[in-house]
Design a protein around this motif. Structure first.
Motif, short mmCIF file in Angstrom:
data_model
loop_
_atom_site.label_atom_id
_atom_site.label_comp_id
_atom_site.label_asym_id
_atom_site.label_seq_id
_atom_site.Cartn_x
_atom_site.Cartn_y
_atom_site.Cartn_z
N UNK A 123 0.85 -1.21 0.00
CA UNK A 123 0.00 0.00 0.00
C UNK A 123 0.87 1.25 0.00
N UNK A 124 1.95 1.22 0.79
CA UNK A 124 2.87 2.36 0.80
C UNK A 124 3.60 2.51 -0.53
N UNK A 125 3.73 1.44 -1.27
CA UNK A 125 4.42 1.49 -2.56
C UNK A 125 3.54 2.09 -3.66
N UNK A 126 2.22 2.11 -3.45
CA UNK A 126 1.31 2.57 -4.50
C UNK A 126 1.53 4.04 -4.90
N UNK A 127 1.75 4.95 -3.94
CA UNK A 127 1.95 6.36 -4.36
C UNK A 127 3.29 6.61 -5.03
N UNK A 128 4.24 5.68 -4.90
CA UNK A 128 5.56 5.87 -5.48
C UNK A 128 5.57 5.42 -6.94
N UNK A 129 6.71 5.45 -7.51
CA UNK A 129 6.84 5.00 -8.89
C UNK A 129 6.76 3.47 -8.99
N UNK A 130 6.89 2.79 -7.84
CA UNK A 130 6.64 1.35 -7.78
C UNK A 130 7.82 0.49 -8.20
N UNK A 131 7.85 -0.72 -7.62
CA UNK A 131 8.89 -1.69 -7.95
C UNK A 131 8.24 -3.04 -8.23
N UNK A 132 8.58 -3.64 -9.35
CA UNK A 132 8.04 -4.95 -9.70
C UNK A 132 8.45 -6.01 -8.68
N UNK A 133 9.66 -5.89 -8.12
CA UNK A 133 10.14 -6.85 -7.14
C UNK A 133 9.28 -6.82 -5.88
N UNK A 134 8.82 -5.64 -5.48
CA UNK A 134 7.95 -5.54 -4.30
C UNK A 134 6.64 -6.28 -4.52
#
Length: 391
Positions: A78-89
């Motif tokens: 959920x915290x990764x959603x506002x960022x540019x994101x990582x496929x590994x996550x």
């Protein structure tokens, strides 16, 4: 299910591999979403690295603490959603969902596929209603790929694993029961052979012991000659009985091998042998046709009763009576009870035990003891359908 705090070796490999892969993607600038417009602090690499690091840490607990690991991993995604994101996550989060179903408690593992299915439905319906564009359906597909598919996969694998464990336990139980059956069969066979050996040989050995004692005690050539004659007859008959028993035990497959299968038709010969050994026997056999197991048990009980009478009975008449009554064959043998003046053979008590066992194996009753001036042996052997083997 592992419950220790130390992570499994394979979980360490997964966590390290996921973290290094995510850092490599971050290093080459490969992200799952475009930059914000205007630029935001969430576009920084550290904003993408923090959820990646947290998810990699959760992978260390995927097997030992699958529930908390999934909860923290969900917060990281959920915290990764506002960022540019990582496929590994995202990939590591799907593994956390899979591990939670595979290694989590049974109740939690059953509920998680339904929960992820509900989120998939919500993630599909709500965007379609709000945006009213077909592209909104892709969001539901993404939610399904990230949550529902790994949860369903974990449930299938867990079911196969549990089935394999249950089958292995069932196989072990079957093998244990088979070993117990084999052990019981060996014990039963040894008991059967012991009964047959005692019943077939004890009568002859008792006669030999009594007459040899008489021959040694009396200084009468004629009496000694008669005693030796009886001894020889019983020795020959005992040897023949022993050979028949050996023929039963020898697994030669030879159809000509001797077999000991006495019947009630042989009671007269049995009584005649007892008379030759010095007993006064009266036989009253009104039994008709009876099942083979009952026939063998009755014969052996009469045989052992005559042997005991030869060893222990006082002078007098021994009566043997067989009769059918109320669906059973009743066997009664009586002999004089009291002081015996002549020589007697020692007894071990195995004969009474064997007779009682034979009656019990047929579901019958057995009793033996003094009744006034006589010793009485009584056996009630249910005729039934002839099932069971008293031997």
């Amino acid at each position: 299910m592992a419950r220790g705090l130390r992570p499994h070796r394979h979980d360490v490999y997964i966590a390290v591999g996921g973290l290094l892969g995510g850092l490599a993607l971050l290093g080459i600038g490969l992200h799952t979403r475009a930059r914000h417009a205007p630029a935001s602090v969430l576009d920084q690499d550290w904003a993408v690295a923090v959820p990646l690091l947290v998810t990699a840490g959760c992978e260390l607990l995927r097997r030992t603490r699958p529930g908390p690991a999934l909860l923290v991993g969900t917060a990281a995604v959920v915290a990764d959603l506002p960022t540019r994101g990582s496929l590994a996550t995202v990939v590591m989060f799907t593994d956390l969902v899979y591990a939670a179903v595979l290694y989590g408690p049974p109740a939690f593992a059953r509920r998680l596929p339904w929960i992820t299915g509900l989120f998939t439905v919500i993630g599909t319906v709500v965007p379609l209603v709000v945006w009213r564009t077909p592209q909104a359906f892709l969001l539901g597909v993404g939610v399904a790929l990230v949550s529902l598919v790994p949860a369903a996969t974990g449930w299938v694998v867990r079911n196969h694993r549990d089935t394999a464990v249950a089958e292995r336990l069932r196989a072990e139980q079957t093998a244990l029961l088979a070993d117990m059956d084999r052990a019981q069969a060996v014990v039963a066979e040894r008991a059967r052979v012991a009964r047959e050996l005692h019943d077939m040989i004890a009568n002859h050995m008792s006669a030999i012991a009594i007459h040899s004692t008489a021959a040694l005690s009396l200084d009468d050539p004629e009496t000694s000659r008669q005693a030796l004659t009886v001894i020889r007859e019983n020795s020959v008959e005992g040897l023949a009985e022993m050979r028949r028993l050996i023929g039963i035990l020898r697994d030669s497959g030879d159809e000509r091998a001797p077999a000991a299968a006495p019947t009630l038709d042989g009671l007269e010969a049995l009584a005649e042998t007892a008379r030759g050994n010095g007993l006064e026997v009266m036989l009253d056999a009104r039994h008709g046709e009876v099942p083979t197991p009952v026939e063998l048990a009755a014969y052996r009980i009469v045989q052992e009763s005559l042997t005991n009478a030869l060893k222990h009975a006082a002078p007098g008449r021994v009566t043997v009576a067989l009769a059918r009554r109320d669906g059973a064959l009743e066997v009664a043998v009586t002999s004089p009870y009291g002081h015996r003046g002549g020589p007697r053979a020692p007894g071990s008590g195995a004969g009474l035990v064997g007779m009682r066992e034979r009656a019990a194996l047929l579901g019958g009753a057995f009793a033996a003891g003094p009744e006034g001036a006589v010793w009485t042996v009584r056996a009630t052997l249910p005729l039934g359908d002839g099932e069971g083997d008293p031997a």
